[in-house]
Every structure is written in C-alpha cells, then in structure tokens.
Design a protein around this motif. Structure first.
Motif, PDB file in Angstrom:
ATOM      1  N   ASP A  57       1.025  -1.221   0.023  1.00  0.00           N
ATOM      2  CA  ASP A  57       0.056  -0.116  -0.013  1.00  0.00           C
ATOM      3  C   ASP A  57       0.923   1.305   0.002  1.00  0.00           C
ATOM      4  O   ASP A  57       0.610   2.289  -0.685  1.00  0.00           O
ATOM      5  N   THR A  58       1.795   1.139   0.824  1.00  0.00           N
ATOM      6  CA  THR A  58       2.792   2.435   0.987  1.00  0.00           C
ATOM      7  C   THR A  58       3.663   2.501  -0.527  1.00  0.00           C
ATOM      8  O   THR A  58       3.665   4.088  -0.662  1.00  0.00           O
ATOM      9  N   THR A  95       2.161   2.176  -3.543  1.00  0.00           N
ATOM     10  CA  THR A  95       1.105   2.997  -4.471  1.00  0.00           C
ATOM     11  C   THR A  95       0.842   4.189  -3.760  1.00  0.00           C
ATOM     12  O   THR A  95       0.657   4.823  -4.711  1.00  0.00           O
ATOM     13  N   ASP A  96       0.971   4.361  -2.346  1.00  0.00           N
ATOM     14  CA  ASP A  96       0.725   5.736  -2.079  1.00  0.00           C
ATOM     15  C   ASP A  96       1.853   6.875  -2.476  1.00  0.00           C
ATOM     16  O   ASP A  96       1.382   7.803  -3.079  1.00  0.00           O
ATOM     17  N   GLU A 108       1.635   9.983  -5.083  1.00  0.00           N
ATOM     18  CA  GLU A 108       1.905  11.517  -4.540  1.00  0.00           C
ATOM     19  C   GLU A 108       2.496  12.244  -5.672  1.00  0.00           C
ATOM     20  O   GLU A 108       2.596  13.339  -5.438  1.00  0.00           O
ATOM     21  N   CYS A 155       2.024   0.325 -10.868  1.00  0.00           N
ATOM     22  CA  CYS A 155       0.643   0.509 -10.108  1.00  0.00           C
ATOM     23  C   CYS A 155      -0.176  -0.747 -10.470  1.00  0.00           C
ATOM     24  O   CYS A 155      -0.632  -1.421  -9.457  1.00  0.00           O
TER      25      CYS A 155
END
Length: 209
Positions: free
Chosen positions: A162-163, A165-166, A170, A182
């Motif tokens: 998840d990190t 992808t975040d 950004e 992604c």
C-alpha cells in the motif's frame, strides 16, 4: 496428458520439497485424491477476496496441498513470496532506468517502492518459516502464537505494498511507467491478500473447539 513446461515443473518440485511431501503419480483416476484437493482449494478460495485468482494460482499444487488447510496456507504464502520477490527485482530495474532518465520524483517514489517491497519480502519469508515450524517436535511456542505472528507479518506485507502505491500516487506524473508499476502492485497485492485470507481461515480451524 499435456506436458508441463520446465518452469512449471520446477515450481512444483520446489514446493514439494518445501512442504516435505512425497511425489504422487501423474496418472490419476477421475475420482482421485487430486480432484478432491482441487475441490477443497476451490471451496477455501471462495472465502477470499479474489477467489478466481486464488484458485488459478494454487490449483496446480493440488497434489502437494491435498485437503490440508495448513499446507494450503503454506503454498499460498510461498506463491505470494515468489510474486513479491519478482516485483522487488522489477522495481529495482525500473528505478535505475528512472534515475538515468532524470525523472527524480519518479525515481524517488520507485526507491520507496523498492524499500517497501524489500520489507514485504522479509515479512512473507518470515511467515513461511513460521508456518514450517507448526507441529515440529519440541516446539515450545503455542500454535496460536505462531499463527498470530504469521498474520501480523502478512498484514505488514500488505501495508508495505500500500505504501508503494501511495508513494506513486503522490507524484505529479501519469506516464506509462507509473501505470505499469501500479497495475503490477495491484496484482501482487491481490495474491498476498488471498494468502492472508487462507492463513486466517486456517487460524479459525485451529481455534475451533
């Protein structure tokens, strides 16, 4: 019977060794144990978030899994580990290319992804090692404690993904590299999510009176 590719055969043999199971004859009757095992896998996979992906990624290992929820969880974790390790290597290569291309923001995000996938590899590898300890003679730690560790580490591996992808989300960049990474992360995440779901399912069978 259709011949297995050398890669598929290698994967099967590796998991057979990993799970300490004896090879089973490739010739099976219509009502043989592997068919029961694939039915078992299908049923267990139906409780995951991505049941079809779960089934297609694990049904090829029916001979090793049999109808054993612990073995099913082990194989699912091993498959997840393979996917995550491959993703970590892929991100490392793309990151070097981004550095050379001068896209510093993309390169920075990919560095985060590489670090996070490295953490995911560690967590999933530890989970697999922990699962292999279940039922060993002389094992002093409780079964519930060992499984709890696996659940924690597998959840942590999902957080790492998840990190990544975040970090990509950004940056102000919508090029093909970002889209590709992604998309790949989502696929790996789904496999890991299924593995955790199967670990949780196994934990429930152990906790049942």
């Amino acid at each position: 019977m259709e011949k297995l590719s050398s890669f598929s055969l290698l994967c099967f043999l590796s998991l057979a060794i990993l799970l300490h199971v004896q090879p089973i004859s490739a010739v099976e009757s219509p009502n043989s144990e592997p068919n029961k095992a694939t039915d078992f896998i299908r049923t267990k996979c139906n409780a995951t978030s991505y049941p079809e992906l779960c089934y297609t990624s694990l049904s090829g290992f029916a001979n090793a899994i049999k109808e054993d929820p612990a073995r099913l969880a082990k194989v699912a974790i091993a498959v997840s580990l393979s996917k995550v390790k491959h993703m970590a290597n892929y991100v490392a290569n793309i990151s070097r290319q981004a550095d050379k291309g001068g896209n510093r923001r993309l390169a920075s995000a990919l560095d985060v992804c590489f670090e996070e996938f490295g953490g995911a590899v560690d967590g999933i590898r530890d989970s697999l090692r922990q699962m292999k300890r279940l039922g060993r003679p002389g094992q002093s730690q409780s079964l519930g404690f060992l499984i709890s560790n696996v659940q924690t580490w597998m959840s942590g591996a999902l957080t790492c993904q998840d990190t990544c992808t975040d970090a990509l989300g950004e940056i102000d960049y919508d090029g093909p590299v970002k889209t590709d990474i992604c998309d790949r992360v989502v696929k790996v995440y789904d496999v890991t999510s299924n593995a955790l779901a199967l670990v949780n399912s196994f934990a429930e069978t152990v906790a049942a009176p």
